[in-house]
Write an enzyme that holds these catalytic residues in place. Structure first.
Site, PDB file in Angstrom:
ATOM      1  N   ALA A 127     -16.322   1.718  25.443  1.00  0.00           N
ATOM      2  CA  ALA A 127     -15.482   0.919  27.057  1.00  0.00           C
ATOM      3  C   ALA A 127     -16.811   2.060  28.871  1.00  0.00           C
ATOM      4  O   ALA A 127     -16.823   3.035  28.512  1.00  0.00           O
ATOM      5  CB  ALA A 127     -14.801   0.981  27.051  1.00  0.00           C
ATOM      6  N   PHE A 128     -16.710   1.203  30.105  1.00  0.00           N
ATOM      7  CA  PHE A 128     -17.558   1.906  30.665  1.00  0.00           C
ATOM      8  C   PHE A 128     -16.738   3.745  30.903  1.00  0.00           C
ATOM      9  O   PHE A 128     -17.488   3.850  31.507  1.00  0.00           O
ATOM     10  CB  PHE A 128     -17.285   1.080  31.870  1.00  0.00           C
ATOM     11  CG  PHE A 128     -16.507   1.370  32.999  1.00  0.00           C
ATOM     12  CD1 PHE A 128     -14.755   0.647  32.265  1.00  0.00           C
ATOM     13  CD2 PHE A 128     -16.067   2.498  33.896  1.00  0.00           C
ATOM     14  CE1 PHE A 128     -13.907   1.014  33.705  1.00  0.00           C
ATOM     15  CE2 PHE A 128     -14.843   2.488  35.185  1.00  0.00           C
ATOM     16  CZ  PHE A 128     -13.920   1.647  35.149  1.00  0.00           C
ATOM     17  N   LYS A 129     -15.747   3.287  30.660  1.00  0.00           N
ATOM     18  CA  LYS A 129     -14.786   5.311  31.256  1.00  0.00           C
ATOM     19  C   LYS A 129     -15.824   6.669  30.759  1.00  0.00           C
ATOM     20  O   LYS A 129     -16.348   7.416  30.945  1.00  0.00           O
ATOM     21  CB  LYS A 129     -13.314   5.224  30.354  1.00  0.00           C
ATOM     22  CG  LYS A 129     -12.554   4.091  31.082  1.00  0.00           C
ATOM     23  CD  LYS A 129     -11.341   4.451  31.079  1.00  0.00           C
ATOM     24  CE  LYS A 129     -10.937   3.429  32.075  1.00  0.00           C
ATOM     25  NZ  LYS A 129     -10.881   2.200  31.998  1.00  0.00           N
ATOM     26  N   ASP A 130     -16.403   5.450  29.255  1.00  0.00           N
ATOM     27  CA  ASP A 130     -17.786   6.752  28.421  1.00  0.00           C
ATOM     28  C   ASP A 130     -18.271   7.258  29.746  1.00  0.00           C
ATOM     29  O   ASP A 130     -18.947   8.379  29.595  1.00  0.00           O
ATOM     30  CB  ASP A 130     -18.205   6.316  27.175  1.00  0.00           C
ATOM     31  CG  ASP A 130     -17.310   6.104  26.261  1.00  0.00           C
ATOM     32  OD1 ASP A 130     -16.554   7.192  26.231  1.00  0.00           O
ATOM     33  OD2 ASP A 130     -17.765   5.463  25.798  1.00  0.00           O
ATOM     34  N   MET A 133     -16.911  10.291  31.340  1.00  0.00           N
ATOM     35  CA  MET A 133     -16.205  11.080  30.472  1.00  0.00           C
ATOM     36  C   MET A 133     -17.120  12.091  30.388  1.00  0.00           C
ATOM     37  O   MET A 133     -16.726  12.969  30.485  1.00  0.00           O
ATOM     38  CB  MET A 133     -15.328  10.197  30.272  1.00  0.00           C
ATOM     39  CG  MET A 133     -13.799  10.812  29.756  1.00  0.00           C
ATOM     40  SD  MET A 133     -12.663  11.136  31.165  1.00  0.00           S
ATOM     41  CE  MET A 133     -11.674   9.960  30.715  1.00  0.00           C
TER      42      MET A 133
END
Ligand code: PLP
Length: 491
Positions: A127-130, A133
């Site tokens: 997911a794009f949160k990587d 993060m």
């Protein structure tokens, strides 16, 4: 580069200038506002031209150094190079180059209308949160080592954020993660992603309750200031400024990869929840990146779509917040929205305080300019390039089918929301980039419903549910939680 709070009293802003490293490990400003740079750094056409051919990590460094002016450049460059590697962002589809980090794929190009997908979900948790993060993990480790300090990250998750945080912080020196999730309420895939981590600095806590019980426990622990200080508790939520900056990079990357000159026009459509992703697009545009439109796409939880259509911001109650097939966008209150409103009202902190006080006491505000409204700044929204749209479950299912049939790829439910809304906003002569925010394997239930077959899993994820799991089960009991944290930190 100094940072100011969106709610600062005039005197406070001039007294305590904050630098990037000062706000890196924190969340809200002490006055309850969000941090933003006192002025947006500007990018010239010559810089854009020079950046067009840069590898992703080098581009990230060029942008980061405009915001993190208090970190030595050599250190920043090393952090960017350590973060944005083909090895970490290895889950690219066949035909996409992992080394591009956020590869583009042209879906359609006819009649002067071009639709492009930018893959942001090739990192470890799909997911794009990587994207942000992973950088945060390296920045935190770096900053803590400098101060010889440690940090215990404490949070609650119903899916994407918690796993992205754990994969970013696993094995990092000076950092532990305590992550609450509702016991047996996440999908088998998401549970396996988190619970299969065996790193000794990752603590998965399955709470016998629902997500709200987890969040209440986080609040209760956070309100105990003595405990928080003694246990060095911190968070990594979506208002963290470094996360927003990391996201600015891929707007530049998308624009530069889709164009050959800075005269060409590009718009972005962004599947949105907390307004963190698209807020980074707004900042890229304010820095001078020639973005034409920023299209906010929501699901049935349409608090943002309503604002961008009418000028009324009306947060939803829990009973009005729907559980949808695009769960990472099921929000009732967009935590980063205040950053945009601050710019919209001309950076008038007194007005931001008034408006967000009204959100807390009366559930929203209205900038439509209608009689009885709180202002008329809605008329300025289009000058910032913003547009919006929304999708229903049926529309997402149909979009997943149509995209597979017409373009031969399988997309997830959040990206389907983006494609549906992007198609309504295509313009001749303007390339529309849709940000792909997750891979389909994460939301297989809806893929099965739409296509009658399972989503393909990237290599290494085939048997994730059968890996050994490491977690504890706990009742929603704040005192038990505190004892558990203290016994594991030894503080
Ligand atoms: C978090 C998330 C979103 C929403 O992003 P915001 O920054 O909260 O607007 C959209 N799609 C997926 C898959 C996500 O994980």
């Amino acid at each position: 580069m100094h940072y100011v709070s969106t709610r600062a009293e005039a005197s406070a802003a001039s007294q305590s200038p904050q630098q990037f490293s000062d706000i890196l490990l924190g969340g809200l400003a002490p006055d309850g506002g969000l941090y933003l740079p006192s002025v947006y750094p500007q990018v010239s056409g010559a810089e854009l031209d020079a950046w067009r051919k840069l590898p992703y990590a080098d581009l990230a460094f060029e942008i980061l150094k405009k915001f993190a002016t208090d970190i030595p450049e050599a250190d920043l460059k090393a952090l960017a190079e350590k973060t944005y590697t083909a090895e970490t962002y290895r889950n690219a589809r066949a035909g996409e180059k992992a080394a591009d980090i956020t590869p583009l794929r042209v879906l359609e190009d006819k009649g002067g209308k071009k639709l492009v997908l930018q893959a942001l979900s090739n990192g470890p948790t799909l997911a794009f949160k990587d994207m942000a993060m992973q950088l945060l993990g390296n920045l935190f480790e770096y900053a803590l080592a400098k101060k010889n300090a440690e940090l215990n990250i404490f949070g609650a998750t119903s899916g994407d954020t918690g796993s992205a945080a754990e994969y970013a912080m696993r094995g990092k020196k000076g950092i532990r993660v305590f992550m609450l999730s509702p016991h047996k309420k996440m999908s088998a895939f998401q549970t396996a992603q988190m619970f299969s981590l065996q790193d000794p600095n990752i603590f998965n806590i399955a709470v016998e309750g629902v997500f709200d019980d987890c969040q209440d426990m986080v609040k209760a622990v956070s309100n105990d200031l003595d405990f928080k200080r003694k246990q060095k508790i911190g968070t990594v939520n979506s208002i963290n400024w470094a996360r927003v900056v990391a996201q600015v990079v891929y707007y530049f990357r998308g624009y530069l990869a889709a164009t050959t000159s800075n005269e060409q026009k590009v718009s972005f459509t962004v599947p949105s929840g907390n307004f963190g992703n698209i807020c980074a697009g707004h900042i890229a545009r304010m820095m001078g990146l020639p973005i034409d439109k920023l299209v906010v796409a929501t699901n049935e939880n349409d608090v943002l779509d309503e604002f961008f259509r009418t000028g009324a911001y009306r947060v939803r109650k829990s009973a009005e917040t729907y559980h949808t097939s695009s769960p990472s966008m099921d929000i009732s209150k967009a935590s980063n929205f205040e950053r945009f409103v601050y710019d919209l009202v001309g950076r008038d902190t007194k007005r931001v305080r008034e408006l967000f006080h009204k959100v807390e006491t009366q559930g929203g505000f209205d900038l439509s300019g209608q009689p009885g409204s709180d202002g008329d700044e809605f008329k300025l929204v289009s000058a910032y390039g913003f547009k919006s749209g929304k999708s229903t479950h049926d529309e997402r299912v149909q979009t997943i089918r149509a995209v597979e049939k017409e373009y031969g790829i399988v997309i997830d439910t959040h990206t389907a929301d983006g494609i549906k809304v992007a198609k309504e906003n295509l313009e001749e002569g303007v390339t529309m980039i849709v940000l792909e925010t997750a891979l389909a394997a994460k939301f297989n239930e809806t893929i099965l419903e739409a296509l009658g077959k399972d989503a393909e899993r990237p290599a290494g994820f085939e048997n994730i549910e059968s890996l050994p799991q490491r977690f504890v089960v706990m009742p929603p009991d704040v005192e038990k939680m505190k004892t558990y944290i203290a016994s594991n930190t030894g503080l």
